[in-house]
Design a protein around this motif. Structure first.
Motif, PDB file in Angstrom:
ATOM      1  N   GLU A 147     -16.615  47.660  59.628  1.00  0.00           N
ATOM      2  CA  GLU A 147     -16.427  46.212  59.511  1.00  0.00           C
ATOM      3  C   GLU A 147     -15.984  45.644  60.850  1.00  0.00           C
ATOM      4  N   PHE A 148     -16.690  44.600  61.303  1.00  0.00           N
ATOM      5  CA  PHE A 148     -16.341  43.923  62.537  1.00  0.00           C
ATOM      6  C   PHE A 148     -15.739  42.570  62.197  1.00  0.00           C
ATOM      7  N   THR A 149     -14.559  42.307  62.711  1.00  0.00           N
ATOM      8  CA  THR A 149     -13.946  40.992  62.541  1.00  0.00           C
ATOM      9  C   THR A 149     -13.567  40.474  63.908  1.00  0.00           C
ATOM     10  N   GLY A 150     -13.465  39.155  64.049  1.00  0.00           N
ATOM     11  CA  GLY A 150     -13.108  38.546  65.317  1.00  0.00           C
ATOM     12  C   GLY A 150     -14.255  37.705  65.835  1.00  0.00           C
ATOM     13  N   GLU A 151     -14.433  37.746  67.160  1.00  0.00           N
ATOM     14  CA  GLU A 151     -15.476  36.951  67.797  1.00  0.00           C
ATOM     15  C   GLU A 151     -16.297  37.864  68.688  1.00  0.00           C
ATOM     16  N   GLY A 152     -17.582  37.900  68.497  1.00  0.00           N
ATOM     17  CA  GLY A 152     -18.394  38.728  69.377  1.00  0.00           C
ATOM     18  C   GLY A 152     -19.795  38.932  68.851  1.00  0.00           C
ATOM     19  N   ASN A 211     -14.432  40.090  71.532  1.00  0.00           N
ATOM     20  CA  ASN A 211     -13.140  40.494  70.975  1.00  0.00           C
ATOM     21  C   ASN A 211     -13.313  40.849  69.516  1.00  0.00           C
ATOM     22  N   LEU A 212     -13.680  42.050  69.278  1.00  0.00           N
ATOM     23  CA  LEU A 212     -13.956  42.465  67.913  1.00  0.00           C
ATOM     24  C   LEU A 212     -13.033  43.597  67.509  1.00  0.00           C
ATOM     25  N   ASN A 213     -12.602  43.540  66.280  1.00  0.00           N
ATOM     26  CA  ASN A 213     -11.854  44.654  65.711  1.00  0.00           C
ATOM     27  C   ASN A 213     -12.789  45.448  64.823  1.00  0.00           C
ATOM     28  N   ARG A 214     -12.688  46.740  64.942  1.00  0.00           N
ATOM     29  CA  ARG A 214     -13.502  47.600  64.105  1.00  0.00           C
ATOM     30  C   ARG A 214     -12.629  48.278  63.071  1.00  0.00           C
ATOM     31  N   ALA A 215     -13.139  48.349  61.881  1.00  0.00           N
ATOM     32  CA  ALA A 215     -12.411  49.090  60.857  1.00  0.00           C
ATOM     33  C   ALA A 215     -13.423  49.806  59.988  1.00  0.00           C
ATOM     34  N   LEU A 216     -13.100  51.015  59.647  1.00  0.00           N
ATOM     35  CA  LEU A 216     -13.996  51.775  58.792  1.00  0.00           C
ATOM     36  C   LEU A 216     -13.689  51.444  57.346  1.00  0.00           C
ATOM     37  N   LYS A 217     -14.726  51.046  56.635  1.00  0.00           N
ATOM     38  CA  LYS A 217     -14.548  50.730  55.223  1.00  0.00           C
ATOM     39  C   LYS A 217     -15.281  51.780  54.407  1.00  0.00           C
ATOM     40  N   SER A 218     -14.665  52.170  53.370  1.00  0.00           N
ATOM     41  CA  SER A 218     -15.303  53.165  52.523  1.00  0.00           C
ATOM     42  C   SER A 218     -15.813  52.502  51.264  1.00  0.00           C
TER      43      SER A 218
END
Lengths: 236, 262
Positions: free
Chosen positions: A215-220, A189-196
Motif C-alpha cells: 500500500e502506497f500512501t502520501g504524494e507521489g 513522498n510515499l509511505n509503503r506498507a505491506l498489507k496482507s
C-alpha cells in the motif's frame, strides 16, 4: 450477438526522440521503446552488466564491484540481497542498451529520489548516486526482500518494465495498492506498507490469490508493469 | 527542486500519469493493461490484479459464503478454485504477463474461449465448461476481458485456422477438425511423417469453422498455458480428454499400420 472492443491506445514506434539536447554530457534517448541509446562524449554512465547490445565509436566497459556504490555499498548489497551487477561505460560515441526486449522508461531526476527494484534499473548517468534503501519491515516488493535500490541526484535514469509501465499517481486520501510482482519503481513522498489479504482460507488453498499487497500512501508516482514477476506474495 | 520528476517517453512528450479520475472506465489503459471500475463484484483469474485504488477484497471461490455465487456463475465447482471474486468499490487494474488484453461485450450471446486466455468477467455472465476440452463458454449479457499473445484478429467463417492461433469463437457452431494429410499417405508418406525425413509443413491439421459468427485469432502460435477447467466425470457419450495411450503390444507405434496405408 457479440461486440468487440479493442484498444485504440496502441503505441506507434518512435525513433530517437532526444531527451536532453542542451548539456554536453551523456544524452539518453530511446531507439524504439526497447533500446536505450546513450550518446557519450568522454563521460561515463553506469549500466547493468551485460546490457550493452551495440556501440559506435570507442567504448570501454569496466565491471564495478558491489553495484558501484563503493566498499560500503558492496557490503550493504551483499547483506541486503539487493544485488546489482553494474558496469561503467566510458567513451566517445553512441552506446545502445537493452534487456530481454523489455520496455524502457526514462526518468529525469532533479534532486528527487527514485526508488526502483534493482532488477529493473538498466542505466544511470554518472551524476546519479545509487544506494540501497531499507524499506522497513512493512515494505517488501517483488519477493526481493526488504530493500529497494535508491537513485538520487541530477540526471537521467532508465528503468525497464515487462510491457509498458503504467504510471499511477498517489495523493492524500487516494492510496494505491499494488501487487508486489507488478511494482517496479516509485518517486515522491510515499509511505509503503505491506498489507496482507490472506486469511484462514489461504492456508487451506482457497485464498484470493492476492495474499500480499503493497500500500502506497502520501504524494507521489508509482510505476507498475502489466505483468507479474514470480512472487511468493501472489499466492501464499 | 521540481516535483514530480519530468518523465520521458518514446514520443518525446511526457508519459501519461493516471489517477482514479483519469483512468479509463472499463477500458484499456494501454494494449496490455485493463482498468475496471468496480462497484460490486467482478470475477478474475488468480493473480491478475496488478494495482487498485479504493476498497476491495479478493476472495477465493468455492468455500462457505461464496457457494451461492458458485452456483449462479460457475457451473462446475471443480475449476472454480482458479477464480477470485473482487468485491468492493474502486478502480482495478488487470494485466497478464504483458499479453495483449481486449474486452468483449456480449449481448445475450455466447462466446467460447481458450481457458488460459480468459482473464476476468462481469457477474452478469455465466461461465460454463465447453464440451471441447480446454475451452470455456460464456453465456449471457456482460463484459469480459481476454488475453492474447499479440493483437487479436476477428475472422468470419468459413475459415480454417491453426489450432495454436485460435483464441475463441462467438455465435458460430463449434469447429471440426480438418486434415490435409494427402501427401503424408502411403509408405513413403508414412516414413516421412514418422521420421521427419523430407519434413512436414506442420500445417496438416486445422480447425474448420462454418456458419455465421466470429472467430478470434491471436497473432502468434504461442498457446497461453491452459487453466484447469475441471474434470468431466467419465461417462459414455461425454467427451473428455483421454490420456494418450500406446496400443498394447506395439510399443509406441500407435496407428503405424494406418500411417503406412495398410
Amino acid at each position: 450477438m457479440c461486440r468487440f472492443r479493442t484498444s485504440s491506445a496502441r503505441p506507434s514506434p518512435h525513433i530517437g526522440a532526444r531527451a536532453d539536447t542542451f548539456r554536453n554530457v551523456a544524452q539518453f534517448r530511446l531507439q524504439g521503446s526497447k533500446v536505450l541509446a546513450v550518446d557519450l562524449a568522454g563521460d561515463t554512465v553506469k549500466a547493468r552488466n551485460g546490457s550493452m547490445v551495440a556501440y559506435t565509436g570507442q567504448m570501454g566497459f569496466k565491471k564495478l564491484t558491489g553495484g558501484g556504490d563503493g566498499l560500503r555499498g558492496m557490503v550493504t548489497r551483499r547483506l541486503t540481497g539487493e544485488r546489482m551487477e553494474v558496469m561503467e561505460v566510458r567513451g566517445q560515441g553512441t552506446c545502445y542498451f537493452a534487456d530481454k526486449a523489455t520496455e524502457i522508461n526514462l526518468v529525469r531526476l532533479n534532486g528527487e529520489t527514485l526508488f526502483v527494484e534493482s532488477d529493473n534499473l538498466l542505466c544511470t548517468e554518472a551524476t546519479l548516486r545509487t544506494g540501497t534503501s531499507f524499506t522497513g519491515l512493512n515494505g517488501m516488493a517483488g519477493g526481493n526482500g526488504l530493500f529497494t535500490t535508491k537513485v538520487e541526484g541530477q540526471g537521467w535514469a532508465a528503468v525497464t518494465s515487462n510491457g509498458p509501465a503504467v504510471i499511477l499517481r498517489v495523493t492524500q486520501g487516494l492510496p494505491l495498492r499494488v501487487d508486489p510482482g507488478a511494482y517496479i519503481a516509485h518517486t515522491g513522498n510515499l509511505n509503503r506498507a505491506l498489507k496482507s489479504g490472506a486469511g484462514w482460507t489461504t492456508l487451506i488453498g482457497e485464498g484470493g490469490g492476492e495474499a500480499m499487497q503493497v500500500e502506497f500512501t502520501g504524494e507521489g508516482l508509482v510505476y507498475v508493469q502489466p505483468s507479474e514477476r514470480l512472487t511468493f506474495g501472489g499466492d501464499a | 527542486m521540481t516535483y514530480p520528476p519530468i518523465l520521458q517517453t518514446p514520443g518525446g512528450e511526457g508519459p501519461q500519469i493516471w489517477d482514479p479520475h483519469t483512468l479509463p472506465v472499463n477500458d484499456n489503459v494501454n494494449p496490455y493493461c485493463f482498468s475496471v471500475n468496480l462497484n460490486g463484484a467482478y470475477y478474475l483469474q488468480k493473480g491478475k490484479m496488478i494495482a487498485y485504488y479504493g476498497e476491495m477484497r479478493f476472495s477465493g471461490i468455492g468455500r462457505g459464503v461464496l457457494d451461492r455465487v458458485l452456483e449462479q456463475n460457475f457451473n462446475s465447482p471443480l475449476h472454480a478454485s482458479d477464480w477470485v471474486v473482487a468485491e468492493g468499490r474502486g478502480t482495478l487494474l488487470l494485466a497478464d504477463r504483458a499479453y495483449d488484453l481486449n474486452s468483449y461485450d456480449l449481448e445475450d450471446g455466447n462466446l467460447t474461449v481458450r481457458s488460459g486466455n480468459l482473464l476476468a468477467f462481469e457477474p452478469t455472465l455465466r461461465l460454463k465448461q465447453s464440451i471441447i476440452p480446454g475451452f470455456l463458454t460464456l453465456i449471457g449479457t456482460g463484459k469480459f476481458v481476454a488475453a492474447s499473445n499479440g493483437p487479436v484478429h476477428f475472422v468470419e467463417p468459413p475459415v480454417r485456422v491453426d489450432p495454436q492461433a485460435l483464441v475463441g469463437w462467438a455465435d458460430c457452431p463449434a469447429p471440426c477438425h480438418h486434415y490435409d494429410h494427402s501427401y503424408l499417405h502411403g509408405v513413403l508418406g508414412g516414413i516421412r511423417h514418422l521420421t521427419g525425413i523430407g519434413g512436414a509443413s506442420g500445417e496438416e491439421h486445422q480447425f474448420e469453422f462454418i456458419g455465421a459468427g466470429q472467430v478470434l485469432m491471436q497473432s502468434s502460435e504461442t498457446v497461453l498455458a491452459e487453466k484447469s477447467v475441471g474434470v468431466v466425470g467419465e461417462q459414455s457419450a461425454v467427451p473428455h480428454q483421454q490420456p494418450t495411450q500406446a496400443a498394447p503390444g506395439l510399443g509406441n507405434l500407435r496407428d503405424l499400420g494406418r500411417q503406412f496405408g495398410l
